[in-house]
Write a protein that holds these residues in place. Structure first.
Motif, PDB file in Angstrom:
ATOM      1  N   CYS A 189       3.538 -11.363   2.796  1.00 18.87           N
ATOM      2  CA  CYS A 189       4.408 -10.655   3.748  1.00 18.87           C
ATOM      3  C   CYS A 189       3.707  -9.409   4.261  1.00 18.87           C
ATOM      4  O   CYS A 189       4.346  -8.409   4.606  1.00 18.87           O
ATOM      5  N   TRP A 244       3.491  -0.861  13.229  1.00 22.57           N
ATOM      6  CA  TRP A 244       2.283  -1.675  13.421  1.00 22.57           C
ATOM      7  C   TRP A 244       2.518  -2.789  14.444  1.00 22.57           C
ATOM      8  O   TRP A 244       1.557  -3.278  15.050  1.00 22.57           O
ATOM      9  N   ARG A 304       7.653   1.877  -1.274  1.00 26.52           N
ATOM     10  CA  ARG A 304       8.265   0.603  -0.845  1.00 26.52           C
ATOM     11  C   ARG A 304       8.160  -0.441  -1.965  1.00 26.52           C
ATOM     12  O   ARG A 304       9.109  -1.186  -2.217  1.00 26.52           O
ATOM     13  N   PRO A 342       0.822  -1.219   0.000  1.00 31.50           N
ATOM     14  CA  PRO A 342       0.000   0.000   0.000  1.00 31.50           C
ATOM     15  C   PRO A 342       0.852   1.263   0.000  1.00 31.50           C
ATOM     16  O   PRO A 342       0.360   2.325  -0.385  1.00 31.50           O
TER      17      PRO A 342
HETATM   18  N1  LIG Z   1       9.345 -15.506   9.809  1.00 27.57           N
HETATM   19  C1  LIG Z   1      10.080 -14.544  10.326  1.00 27.57           C
HETATM   20  O1  LIG Z   1      11.185 -14.771  10.800  1.00 27.57           O
HETATM   21  C2  LIG Z   1       9.558 -13.123  10.282  1.00 27.57           C
HETATM   22  C3  LIG Z   1      10.408 -12.061  10.573  1.00 27.57           C
HETATM   23  C4  LIG Z   1       9.875 -10.761  10.510  1.00 27.57           C
HETATM   24  C5  LIG Z   1       8.564 -10.559  10.167  1.00 27.57           C
HETATM   25  N2  LIG Z   1       7.753 -11.622   9.914  1.00 27.57           N
HETATM   26  C6  LIG Z   1       6.335 -11.428   9.564  1.00 27.57           C
HETATM   27  O2  LIG Z   1       6.269 -10.859   8.264  1.00 27.57           O
HETATM   28  C7  LIG Z   1       5.157  -9.966   8.168  1.00 27.57           C
HETATM   29  C8  LIG Z   1       5.661  -8.597   7.717  1.00 27.57           C
HETATM   30  O3  LIG Z   1       6.582  -8.138   8.689  1.00 27.57           O
HETATM   31  P1  LIG Z   1       7.795  -7.145   8.358  1.00 27.57           P
HETATM   32  O4  LIG Z   1       8.844  -7.424   9.349  1.00 27.57           O
HETATM   33  O5  LIG Z   1       8.114  -7.168   6.918  1.00 27.57           O
HETATM   34  O6  LIG Z   1       7.089  -5.755   8.745  1.00 27.57           O
HETATM   35  P2  LIG Z   1       7.384  -4.291   8.152  1.00 27.57           P
HETATM   36  O7  LIG Z   1       6.780  -3.342   9.092  1.00 27.57           O
HETATM   37  O8  LIG Z   1       8.833  -4.153   7.859  1.00 27.57           O
HETATM   38  O9  LIG Z   1       6.590  -4.288   6.777  1.00 27.57           O
HETATM   39  C9  LIG Z   1       5.220  -4.543   6.683  1.00 27.57           C
HETATM   40  C10 LIG Z   1       4.791  -4.124   5.300  1.00 27.57           C
HETATM   41  O10 LIG Z   1       3.444  -4.562   5.089  1.00 27.57           O
HETATM   42  C11 LIG Z   1       2.801  -3.543   4.366  1.00 27.57           C
HETATM   43  N3  LIG Z   1       1.348  -3.648   4.478  1.00 27.57           N
HETATM   44  C12 LIG Z   1       0.525  -3.053   5.371  1.00 27.57           C
HETATM   45  N4  LIG Z   1      -0.757  -3.337   5.077  1.00 27.57           N
HETATM   46  C13 LIG Z   1      -0.738  -4.123   3.977  1.00 27.57           C
HETATM   47  C14 LIG Z   1      -1.740  -4.701   3.169  1.00 27.57           C
HETATM   48  N5  LIG Z   1      -3.037  -4.525   3.446  1.00 27.57           N
HETATM   49  N6  LIG Z   1      -1.360  -5.426   2.095  1.00 27.57           N
HETATM   50  C15 LIG Z   1      -0.060  -5.597   1.797  1.00 27.57           C
HETATM   51  N7  LIG Z   1       0.943  -5.060   2.527  1.00 27.57           N
HETATM   52  C16 LIG Z   1       0.602  -4.328   3.600  1.00 27.57           C
HETATM   53  C17 LIG Z   1       3.350  -2.252   4.975  1.00 27.57           C
HETATM   54  O11 LIG Z   1       3.100  -1.115   4.141  1.00 27.57           O
HETATM   55  C18 LIG Z   1       4.816  -2.614   5.119  1.00 27.57           C
HETATM   56  O12 LIG Z   1       5.560  -2.234   3.985  1.00 27.57           O
HETATM   57  C19 LIG Z   1       4.495  -9.968   9.548  1.00 27.57           C
HETATM   58  O13 LIG Z   1       3.424 -10.853   9.567  1.00 27.57           O
HETATM   59  C20 LIG Z   1       5.602 -10.475  10.472  1.00 27.57           C
HETATM   60  O14 LIG Z   1       5.114 -11.153  11.615  1.00 27.57           O
HETATM   61  C21 LIG Z   1       8.240 -12.895   9.957  1.00 27.57           C
END
Ligand SMILES: NC(=O)c1ccc[n+]([C@@H]2O[C@H](COP(=O)([O-])OP(=O)(O)OC[C@H]3O[C@@H](n4cnc5c(N)ncnc54)[C@H](O)[C@@H]3O)[C@@H](O)[C@H]2O)c1
Length: 349
Positions: free
Chosen positions: A71, A169, A40, A36
């Motif tokens: 993700c 978030w 990014r 969104p």
């Molecule tokens: N498996 C692992 O080791 C691991 C590590 C980190 C994060 N995660 C998971 O990955 C997911 C993302 O985390 P992150 O660390 O990348 O967070 P982040 O804050 O770095 O990024 C989240 C992204 O999601 C986007 N987003 C928000 N609403 C959205 C929507 N409706 N549709 C699509 N994208 C949307 C945001 O704009 C942002 O760019 C989370 O569920 C988190 O729990 C997993």
């Protein structure tokens, strides 16, 4: 066969794990990305030569997309992943599988009905030391495990998120839902199930927002620390600690105490696995460090997902595993809120 992939959500995990590991996989073409926040998406697309989609629906409905990585933020997983599975896409869904049990079950049902691959990114199962530890445990190296201690903590998601600030978030109840328990704890309860080949049957927990402040300077809405006491179906008891306020260094260690000795995983800087037998004999194994927020190594998750699609196998982490981990973490949060131990035996059918 080239698998055409779309990545939905272009934050830190997409940048640091999904996009680079898809790009390095010879059987994959990274086709589309969506976020969104258009900047990014544009940055990720440029870095990995993909196209930017205007919506996540465009990707999941696109006939030339075979698989997606979900993700997105936690509260969106059940919406995006369920719809993608129903559109016939294979899905690698980030953890936690969902923020509610109903959401998680809708995902598992969609996967069963579509017949496509659903894998949850509980990457700790694919860490080489954990894979080896499981083999060593199954060969009886330390005997039956009686007790255990597992920890996962770092300095907090406001240093990791693409929005590296205290407005992330991760600190909002309506989006992260489960705070540190759903972020780090869920990895460790999945790991315990994997290592012990046992079910967690009961949990008692203390938790609090001890340290982190939101953008208004108020304590965050979700827990930043949790300590659990767990019992397994076969009778082992142990502790699990999860924290966003381990300053100075990450702790990702697990120690298993068996009838014939102990096994320390990532608890001794000189050995990824250390076995100490009751005789005093010590064995050290160097099999590769675990990923940290500062140092992401190849997780193996993307390759495992791609192999599952190519060879129509069973994923190393199934949707049902994602549901179980969520049930246990929800029970831990319930225990912390009510001050009572909670049964975590499976509720789903
Ligand atoms: N498996 C692992 O080791 C691991 C590590 C980190 C994060 N995660 C998971 O990955 C997911 C993302 O985390 P992150 O660390 O990348 O967070 P982040 O804050 O770095 O990024 C989240 C992204 O999601 C986007 N987003 C928000 N609403 C959205 C929507 N409706 N549709 C699509 N994208 C949307 C945001 O704009 C942002 O760019 C989370 O569920 C988190 O729990 C997993």
């Amino acid at each position: 066969m080239t698998i055409r992939v779309g990545i939905i959500g272009c934050g830190s995990i997409a940048n640091q794990r999904h996009a680079p590991e898809y790009t390095n996989n010879p059987h994959v073409e990274l086709s589309f990305v969506y976020d969104p926040n258009p900047d990014r998406a544009a940055r990720l697309a440029e870095r990995f030569s993909a196209k930017v989609a205007d919506s996540w629906e465009y990707i999941v409905d696109h006939p030339d997309v075979d698989a997606i990585s979900d993700c997105s933020t936690n509260e969106m997983h059940h919406v995006i992943t369920t719809r993608a599975l129903r559109a016939g896409k294979h899905v690698l869904c980030e953890k936690p599988i969902a923020t509610t049990l109903e959401g998680a079950q809708s995902i598992v049902l969609a996967a069963a009905e579509s017949g496509t691959v659903l894998m949850i990114d509980h990457n700790q199962r694919l860490v080489a030391a954990h894979e080896m530890a499981r083999v060593l445990l199954q060969s009886g190296e330390v005997g039956k495990v009686l007790s255990f201690k597992t920890n996962f903590g770092h300095k907090g998601p406001e240093y990791w998120s693409i929005n590296a600030s205290n407005s992330t978030w991760f600190f909002k109840k309506d989006r992260s839902a489960l705070g540190v328990a759903g972020d780090l704890g869920i990895h460790k309860v999945d790991l315990l199930r994997f290592l012990l080949d046992d079910e967690i049957s009961e949990v008692s927990a203390y938790a609090g927002a001890l340290d982190k402040k939101d953008e208004q300077g108020k304590p965050i809405e979700v827990y930043d620390n949790m300590v659990c006491i767990l019992r397994t179906a076969s009778g082992a008891i142990g502790t699990a600690s999860f924290s966003w306020s381990y300053y100075g260094d990450e702790d990702n260690s697990t120690i298993l105490y068996g009838e014939k000795g102990m096994m320390k995983i990532f608890a001794n800087p000189d050995a990824d696995i250390e076995i100490i037998k009751s005789s005093g004999e010590r064995k050290h194994y160097k099999v590769g460090a675990i990923q940290t927020n500062e140092h992401q190594t190849n997780s193996g998750v993307i390759d495992a997902f791609v192999e599952t699609i190519r060879f129509q196998g069973k994923p190393v982490v199934t949707g049902e595993d994602g549901v179980r981990a969520l049930e246990i973490i929800q029970a831990a949060v319930e225990s912390a809120e009510n001050g009572k131990s909670v049964s975590t035996l499976p509720k789903h059918g």
